[in-house]
Design a protein around this motif. Structure first.
Motif, PDB file in Angstrom:
ATOM      1  N   VAL A   1      14.679   0.102   1.898  1.00 12.42           N
ATOM      2  CA  VAL A   1      13.666  -0.638   1.145  1.00 12.42           C
ATOM      3  C   VAL A   1      12.277  -0.017   1.340  1.00 12.42           C
ATOM      4  O   VAL A   1      11.434  -0.085   0.440  1.00 12.42           O
ATOM      5  N   ILE A   2      12.059   0.601   2.509  1.00 17.67           N
ATOM      6  CA  ILE A   2      10.802   1.343   2.688  1.00 17.67           C
ATOM      7  C   ILE A   2      10.765   2.539   1.745  1.00 17.67           C
ATOM      8  O   ILE A   2       9.780   2.766   1.021  1.00 17.67           O
ATOM      9  N   LEU A   3      11.842   3.328   1.735  1.00 13.76           N
ATOM     10  CA  LEU A   3      11.900   4.520   0.880  1.00 13.76           C
ATOM     11  C   LEU A   3      11.817   4.155  -0.596  1.00 13.76           C
ATOM     12  O   LEU A   3      11.304   4.930  -1.413  1.00 13.76           O
ATOM     13  N   ARG A   4      12.314   2.986  -0.931  1.00 14.64           N
ATOM     14  CA  ARG A   4      12.249   2.502  -2.311  1.00 14.64           C
ATOM     15  C   ARG A   4      10.811   2.224  -2.743  1.00 14.64           C
ATOM     16  O   ARG A   4      10.504   2.211  -3.940  1.00 14.64           O
ATOM     17  N   SER A   5       9.931   2.005  -1.750  1.00 17.89           N
ATOM     18  CA  SER A   5       8.579   1.535  -2.036  1.00 17.89           C
ATOM     19  C   SER A   5       7.522   2.624  -2.016  1.00 17.89           C
ATOM     20  O   SER A   5       6.366   2.352  -2.344  1.00 17.89           O
ATOM     21  N   ILE A   6       7.885   3.837  -1.615  1.00 19.42           N
ATOM     22  CA  ILE A   6       6.871   4.877  -1.408  1.00 19.42           C
ATOM     23  C   ILE A   6       7.175   6.111  -2.254  1.00 19.42           C
ATOM     24  O   ILE A   6       8.331   6.348  -2.631  1.00 19.42           O
TER      25      ILE A   6
ATOM     26  N   ASN B   1       6.652  14.795  -2.138  1.00 19.25           N
ATOM     27  CA  ASN B   1       6.252  15.955  -1.333  1.00 19.25           C
ATOM     28  C   ASN B   1       6.996  16.033  -0.003  1.00 19.25           C
ATOM     29  O   ASN B   1       6.398  16.341   1.030  1.00 19.25           O
ATOM     30  N   LEU B   2       8.289  15.762  -0.029  1.00 18.91           N
ATOM     31  CA  LEU B   2       9.080  15.843   1.195  1.00 18.91           C
ATOM     32  C   LEU B   2       9.260  17.295   1.627  1.00 18.91           C
ATOM     33  O   LEU B   2       9.380  18.200   0.792  1.00 18.91           O
TER      34      LEU B   2
ATOM     35  N   LEU C   1      17.248   6.037   8.730  1.00 15.44           N
ATOM     36  CA  LEU C   1      18.319   5.897   7.739  1.00 15.44           C
ATOM     37  C   LEU C   1      19.644   6.421   8.286  1.00 15.44           C
ATOM     38  O   LEU C   1      20.716   5.989   7.856  1.00 15.44           O
ATOM     39  N   ASP C   2      19.571   7.321   9.259  1.00 12.96           N
ATOM     40  CA  ASP C   2      20.775   7.910   9.842  1.00 12.96           C
ATOM     41  C   ASP C   2      21.127   7.285  11.197  1.00 12.96           C
ATOM     42  O   ASP C   2      22.041   7.733  11.867  1.00 12.96           O
ATOM     43  N   PHE C   3      20.390   6.251  11.608  1.00 13.84           N
ATOM     44  CA  PHE C   3      20.771   5.515  12.813  1.00 13.84           C
ATOM     45  C   PHE C   3      22.040   4.717  12.530  1.00 13.84           C
ATOM     46  O   PHE C   3      22.410   4.516  11.374  1.00 13.84           O
ATOM     47  N   PRO C   4      22.719   4.229  13.574  1.00 14.14           N
ATOM     48  CA  PRO C   4      24.076   3.730  13.374  1.00 14.14           C
ATOM     49  C   PRO C   4      24.205   2.322  12.822  1.00 14.14           C
ATOM     50  O   PRO C   4      25.293   1.916  12.434  1.00 14.14           O
ATOM     51  N   SER C   5      23.131   1.547  12.770  1.00 13.02           N
ATOM     52  CA  SER C   5      23.276   0.157  12.367  1.00 13.02           C
ATOM     53  C   SER C   5      23.103  -0.018  10.865  1.00 13.02           C
ATOM     54  O   SER C   5      22.243   0.614  10.242  1.00 13.02           O
ATOM     55  N   PHE C   6      23.880  -0.921  10.295  1.00 14.46           N
ATOM     56  CA  PHE C   6      23.729  -1.285   8.890  1.00 14.46           C
ATOM     57  C   PHE C   6      22.299  -1.723   8.593  1.00 14.46           C
ATOM     58  O   PHE C   6      21.732  -1.383   7.554  1.00 14.46           O
ATOM     59  N   THR C   7      21.696  -2.491   9.516  1.00 16.71           N
ATOM     60  CA  THR C   7      20.331  -2.971   9.280  1.00 16.71           C
ATOM     61  C   THR C   7      19.320  -1.841   9.337  1.00 16.71           C
ATOM     62  O   THR C   7      18.267  -1.923   8.696  1.00 16.71           O
TER      63      THR C   7
ATOM     64  N   PHE D   1       0.850  -1.200   0.000  1.00 12.63           N
ATOM     65  CA  PHE D   1       0.000   0.000   0.000  1.00 12.63           C
ATOM     66  C   PHE D   1       0.882   1.245   0.000  1.00 12.63           C
ATOM     67  O   PHE D   1       1.006   1.943   1.014  1.00 12.63           O
ATOM     68  N   PRO D   2       1.543   1.540  -1.126  1.00 13.57           N
ATOM     69  CA  PRO D   2       2.533   2.618  -1.164  1.00 13.57           C
ATOM     70  C   PRO D   2       1.984   4.014  -0.897  1.00 13.57           C
ATOM     71  O   PRO D   2       2.748   4.918  -0.543  1.00 13.57           O
ATOM     72  N   ASP D   3       0.690   4.203  -1.031  1.00 14.16           N
ATOM     73  CA  ASP D   3       0.102   5.530  -0.810  1.00 14.16           C
ATOM     74  C   ASP D   3      -0.445   5.707   0.602  1.00 14.16           C
ATOM     75  O   ASP D   3      -1.053   6.739   0.898  1.00 14.16           O
ATOM     76  N   MET D   4      -0.225   4.722   1.466  1.00 13.21           N
ATOM     77  CA  MET D   4      -0.691   4.852   2.840  1.00 13.21           C
ATOM     78  C   MET D   4       0.057   5.986   3.536  1.00 13.21           C
ATOM     79  O   MET D   4       1.281   6.108   3.410  1.00 13.21           O
ATOM     80  N   LYS D   5      -0.629   6.826   4.274  1.00 11.96           N
ATOM     81  CA  LYS D   5      -0.025   8.001   4.894  1.00 11.96           C
ATOM     82  C   LYS D   5       0.668   7.636   6.207  1.00 11.96           C
ATOM     83  O   LYS D   5       0.108   6.935   7.043  1.00 11.96           O
ATOM     84  N   PHE D   6       1.893   8.087   6.350  1.00  8.43           N
ATOM     85  CA  PHE D   6       2.614   7.945   7.617  1.00  8.43           C
ATOM     86  C   PHE D   6       3.772   8.934   7.623  1.00  8.43           C
ATOM     87  O   PHE D   6       4.016   9.617   6.630  1.00  8.43           O
ATOM     88  N   ASN D   7       4.475   9.014   8.729  1.00  5.99           N
ATOM     89  CA  ASN D   7       5.513  10.023   8.918  1.00  5.99           C
ATOM     90  C   ASN D   7       6.827   9.574   8.269  1.00  5.99           C
ATOM     91  O   ASN D   7       7.611   8.842   8.875  1.00  5.99           O
ATOM     92  N   ILE D   8       7.054  10.027   7.033  1.00  4.91           N
ATOM     93  CA  ILE D   8       8.262   9.629   6.305  1.00  4.91           C
ATOM     94  C   ILE D   8       9.518  10.165   6.998  1.00  4.91           C
ATOM     95  O   ILE D   8      10.595   9.551   6.936  1.00  4.91           O
ATOM     96  N   SER D   9       9.395  11.282   7.693  1.00  6.32           N
ATOM     97  CA  SER D   9      10.541  11.849   8.400  1.00  6.32           C
ATOM     98  C   SER D   9      11.149  10.851   9.378  1.00  6.32           C
ATOM     99  O   SER D   9      12.372  10.811   9.578  1.00  6.32           O
ATOM    100  N   LYS D  10      10.296  10.007   9.978  1.00 10.05           N
ATOM    101  CA  LYS D  10      10.787   8.998  10.933  1.00 10.05           C
ATOM    102  C   LYS D  10      11.632   7.937  10.232  1.00 10.05           C
ATOM    103  O   LYS D  10      12.575   7.403  10.802  1.00 10.05           O
TER     104      LYS D  10
END
Length: 344
Positions: free
Chosen positions: A279-284, A288-289, A266-272, A252-261
């Motif tokens: 992969v989330i950002l790849r899907s949405i 309108n950022l 993406l800037d947290f310290p773990s590779f995972t 459901f790529p058009d589902m609304k949620f807080n992309i900023s989170k």
């Protein structure tokens, strides 16, 4: 004419020196038998890490297949040593072995000056929870067995009866687990949500993130329930929560949620963290950022490309191409920087 000859001579010397440097780098990589990525800092390069920690890295590579307990002990010691190589608040070592038997070390750093933002996890007041109807133990058994069956090539059908699966349930040995999980997860939905948010056990919190996909929640409710756990202090909880979120957003790529989170993650310290956020950002849609989010995202994506963040940079390239509508190559860092500077 003489000047042109001299310039060409100097050019040839420079080109030959670069060629020798490249050959030397490749030779070192083959001699090591592993790749190294250093992410999150410019204080120290991967060459300096290898120079200072060559013996420890080689030992870890050897222990990875032969003695995982000793591997974990040596890994902690290496991380302590890595912290001494600069003004760092965090260092983590992760070794990946690909299906082609290639080894890659990911060295993740957080500099002390960035700790408040990059280690900005939520504070939770933890409590003890008993395992409701043995559900979490049942899930953990399923995880181990399904992975082994996957490794042995015994799972051929990966279709999934809920929004998210690990290795599916399409095997005679796995079907009883699906029956039990589908029976008890809805019954204990509220308790699983409490476990996800407040259990003193990181393993319980991580399992709850997966089990909630079986709890007969709407996709909107499941998404909103999992979003706060993106900031859990334990990487496995963040990973599992974002994995389920990815499956929701993919469907459901058009589902609304807080992309900023997600950009925060993406800037947290773990590779995972980077892997699942990508992969989330790849899907949405990223049309309108907010300007500050777009600037942060561009900077992190370019860093991932520039540092060849081992299994992440191809996903980063997919995201930035889709977002920008540009077709620069994954190695064309200057073009990506110019695009980001002109737009953000």
């Amino acid at each position: 004419m003489q000047t042109k000859k001299m310039n060409m001579k100097n050019f040839n010397k420079k080109a030959f020196a670069i060629f020798l440097m490249a050959i030397s780098t490749i030779s070192v990589a083959f001699a090591q038998g592993y790749g190294v990525t250093v992410f999150g800092t410019d204080i120290i390069s991967k060459e300096e890490v290898v120079k200072n920690c060559k013996d420890e890295l080689q030992t870890l590579k050897t222990l990875y297949d032969s003695d995982r307990d000793a591997y974990k002990t040596k890994k902690v010691k290496l991380e302590s040593k890595l912290l001494t190589l600069g003004d760092f608040a965090y260092a983590n070592v992760r070794l990946f072995k690909s299906y082609t038997n290639d080894y890659d070390f990911i060295i993740d750093y957080v500099e002390t000056k960035e700790a408040k933002t990059r280690l900005n996890y939520r504070t939770i007041h933890t409590k003890h929870f008993d395992d409701p109807d043995g559900l979490i133990a049942k899930w953990q058994e399923y995880e181990e067995l399904s992975y082994q069956l996957f490794k042995d090539g015994e799972i051929n059908d990966y279709s999934c009866p809920v929004i998210h699966c690990l290795w599916s349930f399409n095997h005679p040995k796995l079907e009883p687990y699906l029956e039990a999980i589908n029976k008890y997860a809805p019954k204990h939905k509220d308790e699983l949500i409490n476990i996800l948010n407040t259990s003193e056990s990181a393993d319980q919190r991580a399992s709850a993130a997966f089990l909630l996909a079986h709890a007969e929640m709407s996709n909107e409710e499941l998404l909103q329930t999992l979003m706060p756990s993106i900031r859990d202090a334990e990487s496995s909880v963040r990973n599992n929560s974002m994995r389920v979120i990815y499956y929701i957003t993919r469907a459901f790529p058009d589902m609304k949620f807080n992309i900023s989170k997600i950009i925060d993650a993406l800037d947290f310290p773990s590779f995972t963290d980077r892997n699942k956020a990508l992969v989330i950002l790849r899907s949405i849609p990223l049309d309108n950022l907010k300007k500050e989010d777009a600037k942060r995202l561009a900077e992190i994506l370019i860093e991932i490309l520039e540092k060849k963040d081992a299994h992440n940079y191809k996903n980063a390239h997919t995201v930035i191409k889709k977002w920008s509508q540009k077709n620069y190559g994954e190695d064309d860092i200057e073009s990506w920087k110019k695009w980001a500077e002109s737009n953000y």
